[in-house]
Write an enzyme that holds these catalytic residues in place. Structure first.
Site, PDB file in Angstrom:
ATOM      1  CG  ASP A 143      -0.879   8.926   3.867  1.00 41.43           C
ATOM      2  OD1 ASP A 143      -1.193  10.078   3.975  1.00 41.43           O
ATOM      3  OD2 ASP A 143      -0.591   8.396   2.878  1.00 41.43           O
ATOM      4  CG  HIS A 272       5.804   2.179  -0.887  1.00 43.50           C
ATOM      5  ND1 HIS A 272       6.775   1.221  -1.088  1.00 43.50           N
ATOM      6  CD2 HIS A 272       5.928   3.051  -1.904  1.00 43.50           C
ATOM      7  CE1 HIS A 272       7.435   1.500  -2.202  1.00 43.50           C
ATOM      8  NE2 HIS A 272       6.950   2.615  -2.709  1.00 43.50           N
ATOM      9  CB  VAL A 273       7.716   7.123   1.403  1.00 41.67           C
ATOM     10  CG1 VAL A 273       8.448   6.841   0.110  1.00 41.67           C
ATOM     11  CG2 VAL A 273       7.675   8.613   1.681  1.00 41.67           C
ATOM     12  CG  HIS A 274       1.745   7.494   0.362  1.00 40.23           C
ATOM     13  ND1 HIS A 274       2.124   6.645   1.375  1.00 40.23           N
ATOM     14  CD2 HIS A 274       0.583   8.063   0.781  1.00 40.23           C
ATOM     15  CE1 HIS A 274       1.245   6.694   2.353  1.00 40.23           C
ATOM     16  NE2 HIS A 274       0.299   7.553   2.023  1.00 40.23           N
ATOM     17  CG  LEU A 275       4.013  14.184  -3.166  1.00 36.31           C
ATOM     18  CD1 LEU A 275       4.386  15.060  -1.979  1.00 36.31           C
ATOM     19  CD2 LEU A 275       4.813  14.572  -4.405  1.00 36.31           C
TER      20      LEU A 275
END
EC number: 3.6.1.71
Length: 356
Positions: A143, A272-275
């Site tokens: 990100d 780790h996917v994160h919104l």
């Protein structure tokens, strides 16, 4: 008994660990970093980097395969950084799994991966890959928050940046900070002191380096390395993450006059996917440069609902080419589209919109 012992010994002698340098946007094949051998990486046909600001010998890499890290020395003039901490010309630091190496000017993100290779006589090689970014071998670095994102420390003010003041002479502080985030988001999401909200599917933490007055991250407990790993099977989870993001806004910023956006970075720098759930005031000392701004105010920031629709229709998330170039666009106000020459002037300009 002795024959068995010799056989096991022979197998152990051909077991080896290898390291790979992996471009996060998959622009080229991964580069092997042999144990204790010096490898120069920079502008070349192999890396497909044509940027003249990147030297042909931008960094010198030496893998310590047995110890699980890579020594990185900046050779080029323009800055190389790890998790947005500049290494410095002729300085050397360690790159750990889970950290992101930006080859020059916070562009061209790379991570490292370690594999174990076992070669037995008469048998094919067997490889066990260890994914970067977590103690979980199924995860991979994903990100561009310009600093690594984790939860705020207990007692921290969510409106203040927790980055310590820059001290160019204090190299020890920089090196310490590089190692501190080696496990990425995994540690923070599992720390009860850093959690804002959690349920059986997700956890919400405050961003360690918030780019606005309100900036949270919604993370699934399930091991999903990045948006590239998302499929239709994750649709309900994506919808739940979005709903939780809206709940956090209502619970913790219900009286705020600022609007919010929920979305993902096209090429994240942390595993780790994160919104992201972020208020649109962008009133934070952690918002320091063009990359920070453009990562949230160009197409680099993928709207949560758009991602959900994309997965529903196509079964996966597609990120178009040229995304890193968006981070270099001129500074433009997200409210009135006026161009501003610098971050300080942009921040001063944004104040005019707060009262509207």
């Amino acid at each position: 008994m002795s024959n068995v012992s010799l056989s096991a010994s022979a197998v152990s002698r051909v077991m080896m660990r290898v390291c790979w340098l992996v471009r996060q946007d998959n622009r080229h094949q991964r580069i092997k970093l042999p144990h204790l051998e010096t490898v120069m990486v920079g502008r070349s046909p192999e890396t497909k980097i044509a940027d003249k600001k990147c030297s042909r010998q931008q960094v010198q890499l030496k893998a310590e395969c047995n110890k699980g890290y890579v020594k990185v020395k900046q050779v080029g003039v323009n800055p190389t950084s790890i998790d947005s901490v500049i290494i410095g010309k002729d300085q050397e630091v360690k790159l750990q799994p889970g950290q992101v190496l930006y080859l020059v000017n916070e562009l061209y993100p790379y991570i490292i991966e370690f594999e174990e290779e076992t070669k037995s006589p008469g048998l094919e090689s067997h490889r066990k890959r260890k994914r970067s970014g977590s103690s979980d071998p199924t995860e991979r670095g994903a990100d561009p928050e310009a600093e690594p994102s984790t939860g705020l420390e207990p007692g921290s003010n969510p409106h203040q940046c927790s980055v310590p003041p820059k001290k160019e002479k204090d190299a020890s502080i920089k090196k310490e900070s590089l190692g501190h985030w080696s496990q990425g988001l995994k540690i923070s999401m599992e720390d009860p002191k850093m959690q804002v909200y959690k349920d059986e599917q997700v956890v919400v933490i405050k961003d360690k380096y918030p780019k606005a007055r309100f900036h949270w991250l919604v993370l699934p407990w399930a091991s999903i390395s990045s948006l590239k790993a998302v499929t239709r099977e994750h649709l309900e989870l994506l919808r739940h993450m979005h709903a939780v993001g809206e709940k956090v806004i209502a619970d913790f910023a219900g009286s705020s006059k600022f609007r919010f956006r929920l979305g993902y970075h096209a090429i994240p720098s942390m595993s780790h996917v994160h919104l992201h759930v972020i208020s649109q005031d962008f009133d934070s000392p952690c918002l320091k440069n063009k990359k920070h701004w453009n990562s949230f105010n160009t197409e680099y920031f993928l709207e949560s609902q758009a991602v959900i629709e994309m997965v529903q229709e196509a079964g996966r998330v597609t990120v178009r080419d040229g995304m890193p170039e968006l981070l270099k666009l001129p500074l433009r106000c997200h409210e009135c589209q006026q161009l501003l020459p610098s971050i300080p002037q942009l921040k001063e300009h944004l104040r005019k919109h707060w009262s509207k």
